[in-house]
Design a protein around this motif. Structure first.
Motif, PDB file in Angstrom:
ATOM      1  N   UNK A  81     -27.155 -44.426  32.902  1.00  0.00           N
ATOM      2  CA  UNK A  81     -27.014 -45.331  31.851  1.00  0.00           C
ATOM      3  C   UNK A  81     -26.685 -44.111  30.456  1.00  0.00           C
ATOM      4  N   UNK A  82     -27.008 -42.988  30.768  1.00  0.00           N
ATOM      5  CA  UNK A  82     -26.692 -41.948  29.710  1.00  0.00           C
ATOM      6  C   UNK A  82     -25.352 -41.389  29.629  1.00  0.00           C
ATOM      7  N   UNK A  83     -25.017 -41.164  28.375  1.00  0.00           N
ATOM      8  CA  UNK A  83     -23.837 -40.395  28.038  1.00  0.00           C
ATOM      9  C   UNK A  83     -24.143 -38.838  28.449  1.00  0.00           C
ATOM     10  N   UNK A  84     -22.769 -38.074  28.465  1.00  0.00           N
ATOM     11  CA  UNK A  84     -22.914 -36.740  28.637  1.00  0.00           C
ATOM     12  C   UNK A  84     -23.980 -36.050  27.683  1.00  0.00           C
ATOM     13  N   UNK A  85     -23.831 -36.285  26.716  1.00  0.00           N
ATOM     14  CA  UNK A  85     -24.618 -35.766  25.477  1.00  0.00           C
ATOM     15  C   UNK A  85     -26.119 -36.037  25.751  1.00  0.00           C
ATOM     16  N   UNK A  86     -26.275 -37.411  26.051  1.00  0.00           N
ATOM     17  CA  UNK A  86     -27.659 -37.744  26.297  1.00  0.00           C
ATOM     18  C   UNK A  86     -28.498 -36.861  27.547  1.00  0.00           C
ATOM     19  N   UNK A  87     -27.483 -36.496  28.570  1.00  0.00           N
ATOM     20  CA  UNK A  87     -28.228 -35.882  29.673  1.00  0.00           C
ATOM     21  C   UNK A  87     -28.297 -34.580  29.202  1.00  0.00           C
ATOM     22  N   UNK A  88     -27.580 -33.801  28.419  1.00  0.00           N
ATOM     23  CA  UNK A  88     -27.661 -32.695  27.810  1.00  0.00           C
ATOM     24  C   UNK A  88     -29.128 -32.540  27.093  1.00  0.00           C
ATOM     25  N   UNK A  89     -29.080 -33.489  26.412  1.00  0.00           N
ATOM     26  CA  UNK A  89     -30.310 -33.558  25.576  1.00  0.00           C
ATOM     27  C   UNK A  89     -31.619 -34.089  26.465  1.00  0.00           C
ATOM     28  N   UNK A  90     -31.535 -34.462  27.425  1.00  0.00           N
ATOM     29  CA  UNK A  90     -32.689 -34.853  28.525  1.00  0.00           C
ATOM     30  C   UNK A  90     -32.934 -33.569  29.077  1.00  0.00           C
ATOM     31  N   UNK A  91     -32.162 -32.636  29.597  1.00  0.00           N
ATOM     32  CA  UNK A  91     -32.151 -31.387  30.069  1.00  0.00           C
ATOM     33  C   UNK A  91     -33.203 -30.415  29.087  1.00  0.00           C
ATOM     34  N   UNK A  92     -32.680 -30.252  27.821  1.00  0.00           N
ATOM     35  CA  UNK A  92     -33.423 -29.285  26.829  1.00  0.00           C
ATOM     36  C   UNK A  92     -34.809 -29.993  26.739  1.00  0.00           C
ATOM     37  N   UNK A  93     -34.937 -31.221  26.850  1.00  0.00           N
ATOM     38  CA  UNK A  93     -36.226 -31.750  26.467  1.00  0.00           C
ATOM     39  C   UNK A  93     -37.275 -31.606  27.409  1.00  0.00           C
ATOM     40  N   UNK A 110     -11.082 -37.062  28.461  1.00  0.00           N
ATOM     41  CA  UNK A 110     -12.047 -36.646  27.561  1.00  0.00           C
ATOM     42  C   UNK A 110     -12.311 -35.322  27.512  1.00  0.00           C
ATOM     43  N   UNK A 111     -12.125 -34.552  26.390  1.00  0.00           N
ATOM     44  CA  UNK A 111     -12.341 -32.922  26.435  1.00  0.00           C
ATOM     45  C   UNK A 111     -13.549 -32.832  25.518  1.00  0.00           C
ATOM     46  N   UNK A 112     -14.531 -31.986  25.898  1.00  0.00           N
ATOM     47  CA  UNK A 112     -15.813 -31.690  25.461  1.00  0.00           C
ATOM     48  C   UNK A 112     -15.560 -30.788  24.407  1.00  0.00           C
ATOM     49  N   UNK A 113     -16.436 -31.000  23.257  1.00  0.00           N
ATOM     50  CA  UNK A 113     -16.175 -30.227  21.997  1.00  0.00           C
ATOM     51  C   UNK A 113     -16.747 -28.753  22.317  1.00  0.00           C
ATOM     52  N   UNK A 114     -16.244 -27.752  21.671  1.00  0.00           N
ATOM     53  CA  UNK A 114     -17.107 -26.600  22.230  1.00  0.00           C
ATOM     54  C   UNK A 114     -18.386 -26.362  21.189  1.00  0.00           C
ATOM     55  N   UNK A 115     -19.418 -25.769  21.731  1.00  0.00           N
ATOM     56  CA  UNK A 115     -20.624 -25.548  21.193  1.00  0.00           C
ATOM     57  C   UNK A 115     -20.535 -24.839  19.782  1.00  0.00           C
ATOM     58  N   UNK A 116     -20.812 -25.337  18.498  1.00  0.00           N
ATOM     59  CA  UNK A 116     -20.870 -24.666  17.457  1.00  0.00           C
ATOM     60  C   UNK A 116     -22.370 -24.851  16.669  1.00  0.00           C
ATOM     61  N   UNK A 117     -23.252 -23.732  16.925  1.00  0.00           N
ATOM     62  CA  UNK A 117     -24.554 -23.949  16.280  1.00  0.00           C
ATOM     63  C   UNK A 117     -24.817 -22.722  16.162  1.00  0.00           C
ATOM     64  N   UNK A 118     -26.002 -22.645  15.469  1.00  0.00           N
ATOM     65  CA  UNK A 118     -26.920 -21.357  15.082  1.00  0.00           C
ATOM     66  C   UNK A 118     -27.733 -20.807  16.247  1.00  0.00           C
ATOM     67  N   UNK A 119     -28.169 -19.764  16.560  1.00  0.00           N
ATOM     68  CA  UNK A 119     -28.887 -19.317  17.487  1.00  0.00           C
ATOM     69  C   UNK A 119     -30.184 -20.270  17.691  1.00  0.00           C
ATOM     70  N   UNK A 120     -30.810 -20.611  16.822  1.00  0.00           N
ATOM     71  CA  UNK A 120     -32.128 -21.412  16.368  1.00  0.00           C
ATOM     72  C   UNK A 120     -31.768 -22.801  16.289  1.00  0.00           C
ATOM     73  N   UNK A 121     -30.633 -23.411  16.431  1.00  0.00           N
ATOM     74  CA  UNK A 121     -30.197 -24.583  15.992  1.00  0.00           C
ATOM     75  C   UNK A 121     -30.982 -25.673  16.734  1.00  0.00           C
ATOM     76  N   UNK A 122     -31.146 -26.760  16.182  1.00  0.00           N
ATOM     77  CA  UNK A 122     -31.754 -28.051  16.712  1.00  0.00           C
ATOM     78  C   UNK A 122     -30.611 -28.865  17.356  1.00  0.00           C
ATOM     79  N   UNK A 123     -29.499 -28.442  17.155  1.00  0.00           N
ATOM     80  CA  UNK A 123     -28.407 -29.496  17.604  1.00  0.00           C
ATOM     81  C   UNK A 123     -27.619 -28.764  18.752  1.00  0.00           C
ATOM     82  N   UNK A 124     -28.574 -28.974  20.037  1.00  0.00           N
ATOM     83  CA  UNK A 124     -28.470 -28.253  21.061  1.00  0.00           C
ATOM     84  C   UNK A 124     -27.407 -28.690  22.153  1.00  0.00           C
ATOM     85  N   UNK A 125     -26.773 -29.843  21.686  1.00  0.00           N
ATOM     86  CA  UNK A 125     -25.581 -30.277  22.785  1.00  0.00           C
ATOM     87  C   UNK A 125     -24.271 -29.748  22.195  1.00  0.00           C
ATOM     88  N   UNK A 126     -23.188 -29.879  23.322  1.00  0.00           N
ATOM     89  CA  UNK A 126     -22.078 -29.375  23.107  1.00  0.00           C
ATOM     90  C   UNK A 126     -21.451 -30.028  21.884  1.00  0.00           C
TER      91      UNK A 126
END
Length: 688
Positions: free
Chosen positions: A82-94, A266-282
């Motif tokens: 039921x999860x999108x790719x982004x939710x799966x990423x979020x799940x793994x980080x959590x 679908x093409x995933x968006x490259x990660x654009x975040x700071x080292x300590x970013x809370x925006x952890x998904x791609x």
């Protein structure tokens, strides 16, 4: 039943022991009282949508009553699919953060792959668990899964032990009896219930086991696991969910007529975040990580007006501005997924928002509203989510009505639906603006009795489905229908839509034809544009002050005149617009978020015509038209449809805007005959 003991100082909810199966079973309540007994039992805590140690009632309970606790997460494909790719990423980080936090308390997180009922049963025998803690759910499929777990545990022999399932939740309000929950949000607010306080971090009992804890998978491993369990035939359907409808429309409109895509590139968006970013998904546009990271982002969000020199907070402020498509919409956009996974609780969000508001106002709360828009957005979202959760849970625990109501979670929001029928072709009924699935109350069973399986859904923003603070568009609702077909129905359907629901149905048919067997439009919204050519299309909507004011005035007008308005839609049988229908519409008009839904009326884009959306559906489109519809010139519209939509079938009825409810027997007969005819053609074509 075990007695769960707590220190007297903790304001704590009761735990419930019950089986959430479709068949009614007795419910039991376990009282929570302080006790002096020494913890001596072993338990399993099954993490699902509660991926945190903060404000976790089950952990607090286990710390008081159990010597040993085994924290468990099961990668069950029925949940993961039921999860999108982004939710799966979020799940793994959590999960990574949850395991780390447990290790800091000399515990760990056991990770397993497979069916939850089999894994939990084996672990109960391995660790001789006396209790299994499971968070209460409102989603139908999750409740079914919990029921299977309970049934499996009941089959254990007495030598293996028969552990109790301890159902728990994180109560936002202290609601004594759910069956007495007021029907309207207005009446609920009059109870003046004070939100409960979040619980402090509890000491986690050590897990006494020599079992392998299991590794956390990579994102690639997880996708392969889901693909293997789901099968290749469903892979293309899952990929459809990853491409927005707007992208497909833009690409289709830029191509020559007859050349279309179906949303699989679908093409995933490259990660654009700071080292300590809370925006952890791609994609980098939702808050994630562990509980502390989300709390840090929440602190930054609430303090937006203060400004900051911190890079991580500046990043949150930047994302906030991008996500603020309407006042307050940024909160659900940024924090909704984390709340869905339970990385942070609703009452923790509310507590942090109110605490900050008091800090700004010398310890006081103003009766005239919040001093910062971000505080209002967070607090209001938490209260709204809790109301719809209670409303959904009450509906799940009662078996009133002609058919049972089920709950499906879409993008974190609770959606009502029902299913009637055990065999035959799949049919999905979609209501119009301001209505709900019960508007088909005399159609659902009637169509199912002719050997059809009938789903009816209450769309996001209507009826008792959730009304989040988002910008509602025709494409958003079409994507909801697409995902419902993929995740719930799980096969191509005959799509039936009334009014604006008909336009949503046409969009689904036009953009995702592999999901649709045929289309049945009942007094559908939408235009016919001869010689329609490609144009620039944008799904971006910015809600203006005029739209907000218009929505508030419209709501006031509708509440005063709803009875006359609805009866005008039933010119031949005004009695069909009965008190129940009117009262349910009025009830929904007091739900939190209803003004946001009404704003959509002022920014609908119906510029993609029906004749474009229904190309390629020759002899697969049925038009059922009430000829006394007060909203349109039915004769003129049918003439345009006949001329510019090849191969459509038309049935005219002596009825108004809602012929399915005004003359249900006739409409049921027409729909059932149509489904038989289409199925016969599909069957004969499959042999060619």
């Amino acid at each position: 039943m075990p007695l769960l003991a707590f220190p007297p100082s903790l304001p704590f909810p009761q735990f419930h022991f019950f089986s959430p199966r479709s068949a009614p079973r007795p419910s039991f309540t376990c009282s929570l009282s302080a006790g002096n007994q020494t913890p001596s039992r072993s338990a399993i805590l099954w993490f699902k949508h509660d991926l945190r140690l903060d404000d976790h009632p089950a952990l607090t309970a286990a710390a008081q009553t159990h010597r040993s606790l085994l924290p468990l997460y099961v990668f069950d494909h029925r949940i993961l699919s039921r999860y999108s790719d982004e939710m799966l990423e979020l799940l793994l980080f959590a999960l990574e953060d949850l395991r780390s936090s447990l290790k800091e308390q000399n515990s760990n997180l056991m990770v397993r792959f497979g069916n939850a009922e089999n894994i939990i049963t084996e672990l109960v025998k391995e660790v001789k668990a006396t209790d299994v803690f499971i968070e209460e759910e409102v989603e139908y499929e999750m409740r079914q899964m919990i029921g299977v777990v309970k049934d499996k545990l009941e089959m254990l022999s007495s030598l293996d032990g028969n552990p109790d399932i301890v159902m728990w939740s994180t109560p936002f309000y202290d609601v004594k009896k759910l069956k007495d929950l007021p029907a309207t949000y207005n009446d609920f607010k009059k109870l003046n219930l004070t939100p409960t306080l979040p619980l402090p971090l509890a000491k986690v009992p050590v897990a006494e086991t020599k079992l392998d804890w299991g590794p956390l998978p990579t994102f690639r491993d997880l996708k392969e696991f889901i693909k293997e369990k789901s099968g290749k035939s469903k892979e293309s359907w899952s990929l459809m969910k990853e491409m927005p409808a707007e992208v497909i429309l833009k690409e289709n409109l830029s191509k020559p007529s007859g050349t279309r895509i179906n949303g699989l590139n679908f093409k995933s968006i490259e990660r654009r975040k700071l080292d300590k970013s809370v925006f952890v998904t791609r994609k980098g546009d939702i808050v994630g990580g562990g509980t502390n990271s989300v709390l840090n982002a929440l602190a930054a969000y609430l303090r937006y007006l203060e400004g900051t020199a911190r890079d991580d907070w500046q990043e949150v402020h930047e994302r906030l501005r991008n996500a603020e498509t309407r006042d307050g919409a940024s909160f659900s956009s940024l924090f909704g997924p984390a709340l869905c996974l339970g990385i942070i609780s609703r009452r923790r969000v509310h507590y942090e928002a109110i605490t900050y508001e008091k800090e700004r106002n010398a310890g006081f709360l103003s009766p005239f509203g919040y001093s910062a828009a971000t505080v209002g957005a967070a607090a209001d979202a938490a209260c709204s989510m809790e109301w719809f959760w209670l409303l959904s849970l009450k509906g799940q625990l009662s078996n009133e009505g002609l058919y049972s109501i089920r709950i499906w979670r879409w993008r974190g929001h609770l959606i009502q639906y029902t299913l009637v029928g055990r065999e035959g072709p799949a049919t999905l009924l979609v209501h119009g603006f301001g209505a709900f699935l019960e508007h088909y109350h005399d159609n659902i069973n009637g169509i199912a009795e002719s050997r059809n399986r009938v789903w009816a859904i209450t769309m996001l923003g209507f009826g008792k489905s959730e009304k989040p603070n988002v910008v509602y568009t025709e494409l958003l609702w079409a994507e909801l229908l697409r995902d419902f077909i993929i995740e719930v129905v799980d096969e191509p359907v005959h799509l039936v839509g009334n009014s604006i629901g008909g336009y949503f149905v046409a969009i689904v048919a036009g953009l995702w034809p592999s999901l649709v067997k045929s289309v049945i439009l009942i007094n559908s919204a939408g235009n016919v544009i001869p010689g329609f050519s490609t144009r620039q299309f944008s799904n971006e909507r910015r809600i203006t002050g005029a739209a907000r004011l218009g929505a508030q005035l419209l709501l006031f007008y509708l509440r005063l005149n709803i009875r006359n308005i609805v009866k005008n839609f039933y010119p031949t049988k005004t009695k069909r617009a009965d008190d129940w229908l009117i009262n349910e519409m009025l009830r929904a008009s007091y739900d939190p978020g209803v003004v946001v839904v009404l704003e959509s009326i002022f920014c609908f884009d119906l510029s993609i015509p029906l004749n474009y959306l229904l190309e390629g559906y020759q002899e697969k489109v049925l038009i059922v038209q009430g000829m006394k519809d007060p909203l349109v010139d039915s004769k003129a519209k049918l003439a345009m449809l006949k001329e510019h939509c090849a191969g459509i079938i038309i049935r005219e009825l002596d009825a108004g805007h809602c012929p399915h409810d005004e003359q249900p027997e006739k409409v049921n007969s027409i729909i059932c005959e149509w489904i038989v005819a289409v199925e016969r053609k599909l069957s004969s074509n499959s042999y060619l």
